[in-house]
Design an enzyme around this catalytic site. Structure first.
Site, mmCIF file in Angstrom:
data_model
loop_
_atom_site.group_PDB
_atom_site.id
_atom_site.type_symbol
_atom_site.label_atom_id
_atom_site.label_comp_id
_atom_site.label_asym_id
_atom_site.label_seq_id
_atom_site.Cartn_x
_atom_site.Cartn_y
_atom_site.Cartn_z
ATOM 1 N N ASP A 201 -24.181 12.090 -3.398
ATOM 2 C CA ASP A 201 -24.014 11.007 -4.371
ATOM 3 C C ASP A 201 -25.214 10.065 -4.350
ATOM 4 O O ASP A 201 -25.098 8.893 -4.684
ATOM 5 C CB ASP A 201 -22.731 10.222 -4.088
ATOM 6 C CG ASP A 201 -22.685 9.664 -2.669
ATOM 7 O OD1 ASP A 201 -23.647 9.884 -1.922
ATOM 8 O OD2 ASP A 201 -21.682 9.020 -2.318
ATOM 9 N N ASP B 108 -27.041 4.820 -4.531
ATOM 10 C CA ASP B 108 -26.030 5.515 -3.735
ATOM 11 C C ASP B 108 -24.657 5.044 -4.198
ATOM 12 O O ASP B 108 -24.380 3.846 -4.221
ATOM 13 C CB ASP B 108 -26.210 5.208 -2.247
ATOM 14 C CG ASP B 108 -25.315 6.078 -1.381
ATOM 15 O OD1 ASP B 108 -25.710 7.220 -1.089
ATOM 16 O OD2 ASP B 108 -24.222 5.617 -1.006
ATOM 17 N N ASP C 148 -16.897 16.432 -8.495
ATOM 18 C CA ASP C 148 -17.994 16.862 -9.365
ATOM 19 C C ASP C 148 -17.801 16.341 -10.793
ATOM 20 O O ASP C 148 -18.764 15.934 -11.455
ATOM 21 C CB ASP C 148 -18.087 18.394 -9.383
ATOM 22 C CG ASP C 148 -18.675 18.950 -8.100
ATOM 23 O OD1 ASP C 148 -19.197 18.161 -7.287
ATOM 24 O OD2 ASP C 148 -18.615 20.181 -7.901
ATOM 25 N N HIS D 235 -13.217 18.302 -4.171
ATOM 26 C CA HIS D 235 -14.617 18.338 -4.605
ATOM 27 C C HIS D 235 -14.767 18.692 -6.081
ATOM 28 O O HIS D 235 -15.746 18.279 -6.717
ATOM 29 C CB HIS D 235 -15.403 19.330 -3.739
ATOM 30 C CG HIS D 235 -15.641 18.828 -2.347
ATOM 31 N ND1 HIS D 235 -16.697 18.018 -2.012
ATOM 32 C CD2 HIS D 235 -14.927 18.990 -1.195
ATOM 33 C CE1 HIS D 235 -16.658 17.716 -0.730
ATOM 34 N NE2 HIS D 235 -15.589 18.304 -0.204
#
Length: 229
Positions: free
Chosen positions: A144, A101, A118, A114
């Site tokens: 993630d 994570d 990405d 975002h």
């Protein structure tokens, strides 16, 4: 057939079947007759070529659709479905589960959007893949969070991978004019033949949260009273 066929006609035949003029494949035909069969035979070959072109294009479309299902379209890592397909029939092979994570990745999306998030994810996954062995399988579970299946299954092997992951993420990731630090917390569940795949993932999840509680940017092993960074 080239005898008796001018170059322009041969080029026209080479692209037969493709409505957009794209060459989808190569059909090679030869004859032991002397002289060559008449040019009229090209009509038959054109029809055969058209059918071959259709078959090739359908296969390519199936492959494209399969790729969209098997791989995460943002990062290039395996999808859940792709991972299931890769290990189908080999679930009993020894593989440790390593749940990864990315720490505080939400802050990247909140601060930079975002689209930038990405881009950062793509770079992070590229780095992760660079330190894995070809037998290891990396899948994006969502957001993630990633699941890594470490071939061999031994704790020491999984710990070595976790260390390499921590090391490869030490340097900041630069996208355009923005540089961000992306670290990871990893939970390790060594292979246990008595556990189901779901149980192993749950163990890795518990270990990952132990790593986060211990301060993030580190790894932890399920069932062990130790963690590393």
């Amino acid at each position: 057939y080239t005898m008796g066929v001018d170059g322009e006609r041969l080029r026209d035949f080479a692209t037969v079947g493709g409505s957009d003029g794209e060459v989808s494949g190569c059909l090679v035909v030869w004859s032991q007759r002397d002289p060559e069969p008449p040019v009229g035979y090209l009509g038959v070959l054109e029809r055969v070529g058209g059918l071959a072109d259709l078959a090739i294009r359908r296969r390519r479309e199936r492959q494209r659709m399969r790729h969209m299902v098997d791989f995460d379209q943002v990062t290039g890592a395996l999808s859940r479905a792709g991972l299931d397909s890769m290990i189908s029939g080999s679930e009993t092979l020894p593989r440790a589960r390593l749940l990864i994570d990315l720490d505080d990745f939400k802050d990247v999306n909140d601060r930079h959007g975002h689209i930038m998030g990405d881009d950062v994810l793509r770079v992070a996954v590229k780095r992760l893949l660079s330190v894995l062995r070809y037998q290891d399988l990396l899948a994006r579970l969502g957001g993630d969070e990633f699941l890594l299946l470490v071939a061999g299954g031994e704790e020491d092997q999984a710990v070595a991978v976790a260390r390499r992951i921590a090391s490869i993420l030490e340097d900041p990731i630069t996208v355009g004019s923005v540089s961000v630090h992306v670290r990871a917390s990893s939970g390790i569940a060594p292979w246990d033949p008595a556990a189901t795949p779901a149980q192993l993932i749950d163990r890795a999840d518990q270990a990952m949260y132990s790593a986060k509680r211990a301060g993030k940017n580190r790894w932890a092993v399920w069932g062990a009273q130790r963690a590393g960074d």
